[in-house]
Design a protein around this motif. Structure first.
Motif: not given
Length: 449
Positions: A379-387, A416-422
């Motif tokens: 995410g744009p805030d640095g959060t990382v998800g592994h699904v 978790p947050t709005p914005g652009r996610h890769r």
């Protein structure tokens, strides 16, 4: 002759009643799969279940496409014991599976030692004590014996001239049934059954609770240069004592999952190998200079899954990855991945899918890390998800040697947050891990929360 048919039905039911011993919700001694980024190879090491001790230990190694062939030396050593003789395992180029047979002579904790000529990786595994409790043993043997005696009585009645053999055999079957039934009834009043200790392989009383493990501290060290492969060393230390952490359990087919995200959007999903207690290493080639974020996912025995973060810096000029497109068609691994992701809102669960084709729907995807597919998000805030992909038939196969998955891989994730996610969709086909990068925009909740 109706009684003969009844005997046959009863006998078949008794013979089918023998069941294997269970521990931790599964069959004792199941296969163990461990992903490993060993040197410049991406491997999956499979330790097959041990049927008897002393006896053979089958080890299969899957070499992923893009990894070179060559020779590994593989051996097994009991905990604090002398390692047995190592055997050579020849890997083929381009992906595939190869195996060897070793030997184990005792139950308990073991290490599988894999040497590629530069690194010596050590994979912990357990040879369990598969002896069932006495009541379970008596019940199983009793019903099995009763079934066999009933079948013998049936045969004697059909072909014999005398009446006494069926009566004697039937009496023996009745006695076996009494013993088995008594053991089954008494087992409910006996102490709680024992489970296999996942560290020692020996039986332990259930109901014992372990204290929670403290948080793990991650120390990452590397001298990296853009474009060059160099070792990235990880030290795991106990948050309370500072001692090396050596009680990791295999979590989704790996001891440590390592996600590295570069400053220009580069991405790597690796699995460091254990060199010694609390010490792991992976060889990594950064595509860009600058700061790289290192995210680890691991599970400590009794401590649950932990997510740890660190940073490492690579020398060299910064390089940006091409910006991936949004949902739609993407080419990767000789396939077209049609990605669907609509109506994404932060804080609300979303369904994300990738459907694969190569002129026809792809139906030979292989499971990787025990799943039909993986999805990593940043995410744009640095959060990382592994699904992990939602379960389907392909997720239940034993290992990567069976290709039955596809064409659709589906995930459920809450951004978790709005914005652009890769995002990076990952599946396996023909022993190649295929990565599909995508960018999506996630809206803020309408209430502004």
């Amino acid at each position: 002759m109706r009684w003969i048919g009844g005997l046959l039905v009863v006998a078949a039911g008794m013979l089918a009643s023998a069941t294997p011993a269970f521990a931790h919700g599964g069959v004792v001694g199941v296969d163990l799969r461990i992903a490993a980024s060993l040197g410049n190879r991406e491997l999956t090491v499979i330790v097959r279940r041990v049927e008897a001790v002393p006896g053979p230990l089958r080890v299969d190694v899957v070499n992923h496409a893009g990894s070179p062939g060559g020779t590994l030396r593989v051996g097994a050593a009991p905990d604090n014991g002398v390692p047995g003789p190592a055997a050579e395992l020849r890997l083929t180029d381009g992906g595939g599976s190869a195996g060897i047979d070793l030997r184990v002579d005792r139950v308990g904790a073991w290490e599988l030692v894999v040497d590629d000529g530069r690194e010596v990786a050590r994979f912990p595994f357990v040879v369990p004590d598969d002896a069932p409790p006495a009541a379970e043993w008596a019940s199983t043997v009793g019903f099995t014996a009763a079934g066999g005696l009933l079948l013998a009585a049936l045969a004697a009645a059909a072909v014999g001239r005398w009446s006494w053999p069926p009566l004697v055999l039937g009496g023996g079957a009745a006695a076996a049934v009494v013993v088995a039934t008594t053991a089954a009834l008494l087992s409910s009043s006996l102490p709680a059954p024992q489970e296999i200790d996942p560290m020692t392989g020996r039986r332990q009383s259930t109901g014992t609770t372990e204290p929670g493990r403290p948080h793990v501290n991650l120390l990452a060290a590397a001298t990296l240069v853009a474009g060059e492969r160099s070792p990235l060393d990880l030290r795991l230390v106990d948050g309370a004592t500072g001692r090396p952490v050596d009680d990791l359990v295999v979590h989704h087919d790996a001891l440590v999952h390592l996600l590295v995200i570069g400053p220009g959007g580069q991405f790597a999903h690796l699995h460091p190998v254990r060199l010694a207690p609390g010490e792991f290493r992976v060889w990594f080639r950064p595509a860009s200079g600058g700061e790289h974020r290192v995210h680890t996912e691991l599970e400590r025995r009794g401590g649950g899954v932990q997510l740890l973060d660190a940073t490492v810096t690579a020398a060299g000029p910064p390089v940006a990855e091409p910006v991936p497109g949004g949902p739609g068609d993407h080419l990767a691994g000789g396939m077209t991945a049609r990605v669907a992701a609509a109506g994404l809102v932060a804080g609300e669960p979303s369904v994300l899918t990738a459907e694969f084709s190569d002129g026809a729907p792809v139906r030979d995807l292989q499971p990787w890390l025990g799943m039909a597919g993986h999805l990593i998000t940043a995410g744009p805030d640095g959060t990382v998800g592994h699904v992990h992909a939602m379960p389907d038939a392909s997720a239940a196969v034993a290992d990567e040697t069976v290709a039955t998955g596809g064409p659709r891989v589906e995930f459920v994730y809450t951004f978790p947050t709005p914005g652009r996610h890769r995002m990076w969709f990952q599946v396996e086909r023909d022993y190649e891990v295929v990565t599909v990068p995508v960018e999506v925009d996630v809206a803020a909740p309408e209430d502004g929360s």
